[in-house]
Structure formats: structure tokens, C-alpha cells
Design a protein around this motif. Structure first.
Motif, PDB file in Angstrom:
ATOM      1  N   ARG A 151       5.539  -2.560   4.640  1.00 26.37           N
ATOM      2  CA  ARG A 151       6.158  -1.228   4.687  1.00 26.37           C
ATOM      3  C   ARG A 151       7.252  -1.089   3.642  1.00 26.37           C
ATOM      4  N   SER A 152       7.999  -2.171   3.408  1.00 22.53           N
ATOM      5  CA  SER A 152       9.039  -2.139   2.366  1.00 22.53           C
ATOM      6  C   SER A 152       8.407  -1.938   0.987  1.00 22.53           C
ATOM      7  N   THR A 186       7.324   1.615   0.594  1.00 20.92           N
ATOM      8  CA  THR A 186       8.470   2.497   0.348  1.00 20.92           C
ATOM      9  C   THR A 186       8.848   2.524  -1.126  1.00 20.92           C
TER      10      THR A 186
END
Length: 315
Positions: free
Chosen positions: A261-262, A265
Motif C-alpha cells: 500500500r505504501s 501511494t
């Protein structure tokens, strides 16, 4: 005292008379910021470092300076977006528009600073910070298993003592106990399999046999590194990353899901790496030089004078 000279007196004479520190045109605000517009270039790096007692400074450097004179563009106390931008906006629009590429870590405040002060510049998230996230997940799993091993050994020892029996540890074929195996596997989990020595190969085989989840996490982290190593086009890298996301989803590891998810992003900045393969290594090297200089001086007593000496060397 060496050669009849008092060290403190010599330092005071250098600072007050020989170094031109008293007539330095940036002395008044040096504790908070210094700026050198003439050192700006098309490719720059931004990072943060601690100069004294954990006090952070944001440092902007020119890559073409290669860590020598002409490298330092700006040094600003703190990492606050408004504070750093207020200093960088002192540069004229013409100078700021010269910047075409900026390498940085995954900190959102750095992204905001670059977006506001250098709008035309392409932002490139450093590959090593991305890979570090994956490596930290593997180490987190190893540490968790090590604490469990220590706890199990303590319980088994207490139980054997209560029964009046001798405690016998499980020892693997390479001579490691369970907790030793997990402690001594730290460095091999950071390295590629091809770089393992004979003893590390033996230890890794035992580790992966006893802890299959660590084996799975290790190869997931290595596959992420291979994407950076093998891909030279953004489209190919995007496809490989999408496949890696699928493997992470199927793994069931919550920590790896956080890493994925990082990456999602920051994916736009991460993918920019595959255009020029630019990294933030120059900024990390510059920080290391500052820390080495601080160590050679045995710490920092006068922060203004310390920054003045850094500027003399690198600006």
C-alpha cells in the motif's frame, strides 16, 4: 598541548581571526538556514540529517557536485514544509525552474516541498528506501520468532528445573540453537542468495526449513529488488510490480500488505526511477560525510561555526 600551542587557544584564534567566520555574510541566520543559489543544478537531492543532539536539518544538494565543493545548495533547520519552503522560495523563479529532477525518500513533507518550490521537476523516490521497507518486514518476522524461541527456552528451563531434570537444548546440525539460529541469520536475510557464504547457505537452509514463513517473506523481498535490478522501462516495471502485488495478496502477510500500500501511494514517483535510474545515494553519502566530520571534531559545540566549516568545504 602540541608544539608549544594550546589547543583551545589555537581553535579560538582560527575561529575569530583566521577563518573569516566573523565576516561571513550568512552568519546572522546560519543557525537556522544557509542558501547558495549559485550551486543549483538540473539534478538535485533532498534529505534530512542530524547535526547535533538529534536536531534535524533539511539539506538540498546538487548531484553534479559529487559531494565536493559546489554540492551544498541549502541547509534549513527542521523539516517543516512551510519553514523549508520559505527559504527555498528566496531563490528566483528562473533558478528554481532550472531543476528537472529531484531524488528523495518516501517522506510526504519532502514531496510537498519539491512540488511547491520546484514545480517542473520530476520527483524520484529512492529505490533503497522502498526496498528497505520489504527488508524490515523480513527482519520483523525473524525478531518475532526469536522472542518466541527465547520465551519457549525459558519456560522449558523452568519446567525442567521444577521436575529436577537436566535441561537439554535442541541443537541443529550447524551447531546453532534455535535462538542462535535466528540471531545469526540477520545479515544473510539482507543479502542476495548468490552472495551467501558456505556457512550462511547452511544456516539459511535450516532457517527456511524450520520457519517457512521467513523463507516466503525473504523471496518476496528479493523479488521486489529484482524488479529494480532487471527493469529498464516504466511499462515493464509497472507490470512486474502488479504481479508482485498479487503475490503479496496471496501471501497473507499483513506487514507486506502495508508495504504494498505504501508503494501504491508513491507509485508515480517510484516508477520515475526507471527513466534515468536516479537514486538518493548522493544525499546519503553527503550526510555520511557530515557525520564523519562531526565525529572528527568530537561533537558540535558551536553550531554556527560548524555549519560555516561545512559550507567552506561543500558550498
Amino acid at each position: 598541548m602540541h608544539y608549544g600551542l594550546d589547543e583551545k587557544q589555537l581553535e579560538a584564534q582560527y575561529k575569530n581571526h583566521l577563518s573569516n567566520f566573523k565576516s561571513w555574510n550568512q552568519q546572522e541566520h546560519a543557525h537556522d538556514w544557509v542558501l547558495f543559489p549559485e550551486n543549483i543544478g538540473s539534478q538535485i537531492s533532498i534529505d534530512e540529517t542530524s547535526l547535533s543532539q538529534g536536531e534535524l536539518y533539511t539539506i538540498v544538494t546538487n548531484k553534479s557536485g559529487k559531494g565536493r565543493k559546489g554540492s551544498l545548495i541549502a541547509m534549513v533547520k527542521g523539516t517543516d514544509v512551510e519553514t523549508v519552503c520559505a527559504v527555498l522560495m528566496c531563490l528566483s523563479r528562473r533558478i528554481r525552474w532550472k531543476v528537472r529532477e529531484v531524488t528523495l525518500d518516501m517522506a510526504s513533507n519532502m514531496e510537498k516541498i519539491i512540488h511547491r518550490c520546484f514545480p517542473p521537476a520530476r520527483q524520484v523516490t529512492d529505490r533503497f528506501h522502498v526496498q528497505k521497507l520489504a527488508y524490515e518486514v523480513v527482519q520483523e518476522m525473524r525478531i518475532k520468532h526469536r522472542w518466541n524461541a527465547i520465551d519457549n527456552e525459558s519456560n522449558a528451563l523452568a519446567l525442567a528445573k521444577a521436575k529436577g531434570e537436566s535441561f537439554r537444548q535442541v541443537i541443529f546440525e550447524n551447531g546453532d540453537t534455535c535462538k542462535q539460529l535466528l540471531a545469526r541469520s540477520r545479515y544473510l536475510l539482507f543479502k542476495k542468495e548468490s552472495l551467501w557464504g558456505p556457512s550462511q547457505r547452511t544456516r539459511a537452509a535450516i532457517l527456511f526449513r524450520e520457519y517457512p514463513d521467513i523463507k516466503k517473506a525473504y523471496y518476496l523481498s528479493q523479488q521486489l529488488g529484482l524488479i529494480y535490478h532487471q527493469c529498464y522501462q516504466k511499462e515493464v516495471a509497472l507490470t512486474r510490480l502488479a504481479r508482485w502485488y498479487d503475490q503479496v495478496d496471496n501471501s497473507g502477510f499483513l506487514s507486506f500488505g502495508t508495504v504494498a500500500r505504501s508503494i501504491q501511494t508513491h507509485y508515480a514517483n517510484i516508477i520515475n526511477y526507471f527513466e534515468n535510474r536516479a537514486t538518493n545515494a548522493s544525499a546519503e553519502s553527503f550526510n555520511a560525510k557530515i557525520k564523519a566530520f562531526r565525529t572528527a571534531l568530537r561533537g558540535v559545540r558551536d553550531i554556527k561555526f560548524f555549519i560555516f566549516r561545512i559550507c567552506n568545504i561543500f558550498a
